[in-house]
Enzyme design. Structure first.
Site, PDB file in Angstrom:
ATOM      1  N   LYS A  10       0.601  -1.024   0.088  1.00 37.11           N
ATOM      2  CA  LYS A  10       0.005   0.102  -0.428  1.00 37.11           C
ATOM      3  C   LYS A  10       0.781   1.666   0.132  1.00 37.11           C
ATOM      4  O   LYS A  10       2.096   1.250   0.445  1.00 37.11           O
ATOM      5  CB  LYS A  10      -1.033  -0.523   1.400  1.00 37.11           C
ATOM      6  CG  LYS A  10      -2.019  -1.112   1.299  1.00 37.11           C
ATOM      7  CD  LYS A  10      -3.028  -1.367   2.563  1.00 37.11           C
ATOM      8  CE  LYS A  10      -3.939  -2.433   2.454  1.00 37.11           C
ATOM      9  NZ  LYS A  10      -5.291  -2.319   2.750  1.00 37.11           N
ATOM     10  N   TYR A  50     -12.591  -1.864  -3.965  1.00 38.21           N
ATOM     11  CA  TYR A  50     -12.988  -2.111  -2.498  1.00 38.21           C
ATOM     12  C   TYR A  50     -14.540  -1.705  -2.557  1.00 38.21           C
ATOM     13  O   TYR A  50     -14.828  -1.400  -1.603  1.00 38.21           O
ATOM     14  CB  TYR A  50     -12.251  -0.756  -1.655  1.00 38.21           C
ATOM     15  CG  TYR A  50     -10.886  -1.317  -1.349  1.00 38.21           C
ATOM     16  CD1 TYR A  50     -10.657  -2.778  -0.185  1.00 38.21           C
ATOM     17  CD2 TYR A  50      -9.726  -0.458  -1.786  1.00 38.21           C
ATOM     18  CE1 TYR A  50      -9.282  -2.443  -0.016  1.00 38.21           C
ATOM     19  CE2 TYR A  50      -8.187  -1.151  -1.241  1.00 38.21           C
ATOM     20  CZ  TYR A  50      -8.426  -2.396  -0.526  1.00 38.21           C
ATOM     21  OH  TYR A  50      -7.136  -2.504   0.049  1.00 38.21           O
ATOM     22  N   ASN A 113      -2.537  -0.138   6.620  1.00 40.35           N
ATOM     23  CA  ASN A 113      -1.340  -1.438   7.172  1.00 40.35           C
ATOM     24  C   ASN A 113      -0.520  -2.233   5.863  1.00 40.35           C
ATOM     25  O   ASN A 113      -0.515  -3.328   6.100  1.00 40.35           O
ATOM     26  CB  ASN A 113      -2.667  -2.048   7.799  1.00 40.35           C
ATOM     27  CG  ASN A 113      -3.714  -2.455   6.860  1.00 40.35           C
ATOM     28  OD1 ASN A 113      -3.449  -2.014   5.851  1.00 40.35           O
ATOM     29  ND2 ASN A 113      -5.105  -2.923   7.056  1.00 40.35           N
ATOM     30  N   HIS A 116      -2.433  -5.595   1.467  1.00 42.91           N
ATOM     31  CA  HIS A 116      -3.835  -6.300   0.982  1.00 42.91           C
ATOM     32  C   HIS A 116      -3.871  -7.943   0.688  1.00 42.91           C
ATOM     33  O   HIS A 116      -2.020  -8.092  -0.150  1.00 42.91           O
ATOM     34  CB  HIS A 116      -4.393  -5.402  -0.580  1.00 42.91           C
ATOM     35  CG  HIS A 116      -5.246  -5.774  -0.821  1.00 42.91           C
ATOM     36  ND1 HIS A 116      -6.514  -5.790  -0.177  1.00 42.91           N
ATOM     37  CD2 HIS A 116      -5.667  -7.256  -1.511  1.00 42.91           C
ATOM     38  CE1 HIS A 116      -7.414  -7.012  -0.595  1.00 42.91           C
ATOM     39  NE2 HIS A 116      -6.524  -7.799  -1.693  1.00 42.91           N
ATOM     40  N   GLU A 127      -9.576 -10.332  -7.928  1.00 44.92           N
ATOM     41  CA  GLU A 127      -8.150  -9.142  -7.876  1.00 44.92           C
ATOM     42  C   GLU A 127      -7.366  -9.529  -8.620  1.00 44.92           C
ATOM     43  O   GLU A 127      -7.219  -8.183  -9.253  1.00 44.92           O
ATOM     44  CB  GLU A 127      -8.245  -9.679  -6.239  1.00 44.92           C
ATOM     45  CG  GLU A 127      -8.663  -8.949  -5.861  1.00 44.92           C
ATOM     46  CD  GLU A 127      -8.888  -9.011  -4.352  1.00 44.92           C
ATOM     47  OE1 GLU A 127      -9.668  -8.568  -3.391  1.00 44.92           O
ATOM     48  OE2 GLU A 127      -7.503  -9.432  -3.454  1.00 44.92           O
TER      49      GLU A 127
HETATM   50  P1  IDP Z   1      -8.163  -6.278   5.690  1.00 43.73           P
HETATM   51  O1  IDP Z   1      -7.450  -5.677   4.153  1.00 43.73           O
HETATM   52  O2  IDP Z   1      -7.367  -7.105   6.827  1.00 43.73           O
HETATM   53  O3  IDP Z   1      -8.730  -7.862   4.593  1.00 43.73           O
HETATM   54  P2  IDP Z   1     -10.876  -5.530   5.492  1.00 43.73           P
HETATM   55  O4  IDP Z   1     -11.524  -5.697   6.635  1.00 43.73           O
HETATM   56  O5  IDP Z   1     -11.091  -6.181   3.959  1.00 43.73           O
HETATM   57  O6  IDP Z   1      -9.543  -5.375   5.507  1.00 43.73           O
HETATM   58  O7  IDP Z   1     -10.365  -3.826   5.156  1.00 43.73           O
HETATM   59  C1  IDP Z   1      -9.839  -3.521   4.130  1.00 43.73           C
HETATM   60  C2  IDP Z   1      -8.799  -2.385   4.278  1.00 43.73           C
HETATM   61  O8  IDP Z   1      -9.863  -1.255   4.966  1.00 43.73           O
HETATM   62  C3  IDP Z   1      -8.234  -2.738   5.413  1.00 43.73           C
HETATM   63  O9  IDP Z   1      -6.972  -3.334   4.970  1.00 43.73           O
HETATM   64  C4  IDP Z   1      -8.131  -0.879   5.698  1.00 43.73           C
HETATM   65  O10 IDP Z   1      -6.754  -0.372   5.063  1.00 43.73           O
HETATM   66  C5  IDP Z   1      -9.319  -0.667   5.653  1.00 43.73           C
HETATM   67  N1  IDP Z   1      -9.620  -1.295   7.009  1.00 43.73           N
HETATM   68  C6  IDP Z   1     -10.409  -1.529   7.123  1.00 43.73           C
HETATM   69  N2  IDP Z   1     -11.447  -1.441   8.485  1.00 43.73           N
HETATM   70  C7  IDP Z   1     -11.088  -0.511   8.801  1.00 43.73           C
HETATM   71  C8  IDP Z   1     -11.491   0.727   9.819  1.00 43.73           C
HETATM   72  O11 IDP Z   1     -11.791   0.210  11.089  1.00 43.73           O
HETATM   73  N3  IDP Z   1     -10.884   2.281  10.106  1.00 43.73           N
HETATM   74  C9  IDP Z   1     -10.113   2.950   8.743  1.00 43.73           C
HETATM   75  N4  IDP Z   1      -9.543   1.728   7.790  1.00 43.73           N
HETATM   76  C10 IDP Z   1      -9.959   0.161   7.932  1.00 43.73           C
HETATM   77 MG    MG Z   2     -10.203  -7.456   3.217  1.00 42.56          MG
END
Ligand code: IDP
Ligand code: MG
Length: 138
Positions: A10, A50, A113, A116, A127
């Site tokens: 990212k 997304y 984070n 992905h 994807e």
């Molecule tokens: P993942 O990447 O671990 O699969 P997902 O729930 O699919 O997590 O969420 C996609 C992305 O959205 C996350 O990687 C993160 O960048 C962002 N995200 C998820 N939950 C939150 C949140 O509670 N606050 C802000 N950003 C979030």
């Molecule tokens: Mg996800």
């Protein structure tokens, strides 16, 4: 397709110069890079990628963030790729990610984070096809 998963490094991790270290961890964990490119997602493409999260409160911020700078997109191959890659990256929130995982080491926050990882074989295929043509895979 169960040997294939999709990842993106990212924007904040690319900007911080962590791409090499992250790719090294991925290869040391036994994944083969099938296809890879550095690219900049426009807001429309980030929004499409997304789209599954469009009702979530963080969706607009996520689209802004994922289009804010270059990413590295890659198709990865390994036995049990989807689940093993989710283990390697750790929990979405780095404060909950296990020690030694990519997010524990490189993520700035739950939003930023670092990486992905696909959450199912079906989404991995969607994807991979979103970012790559078949003739870009080796
Ligand atoms: P993942 O990447 O671990 O699969 P997902 O729930 O699919 O997590 O969420 C996609 C992305 O959205 C996350 O990687 C993160 O960048 C962002 N995200 C998820 N939950 C939150 C949140 O509670 N606050 C802000 N950003 C979030
Ligand atoms: Mg996800």
């Amino acid at each position: 397709m169960s040997r294939i998963t999709f990842t993106m490094i990212k924007p904040e991790a690319v900007e911080a110069g962590n791409s090499g270290s992250i790719l090294s961890k991925i290869e040391k964990a036994g994944f083969r890079i099938v296809a890879m490119k550095k690219t900049l997602l426009c807001k429309e493409k980030a929004g499409q990628f997304y789209a599954i999260h469009k009702e979530r409160p963080f969706y607009n911020d996520l689209v802004e963030y994922m289009s804010s700078g270059p990413i590295i997109a890659a198709i990865l191959e390994k036995d049990n790729a989807v689940l093993d890659f989710r283990s390697l990256i750790g929990s979405t929130d780095p404060s909950e990610a296990a020690e030694g995982t990519i997010r524990a080491e490189f993520a700035e926050s739950k939003a930023k984070n670092a990486v992905h990882g696909s959450d199912s074989d079906e989404n991995a295929m969607i994807e991979c096809n979103f970012h790559f043509d078949t003739d870009e895979r080796y």
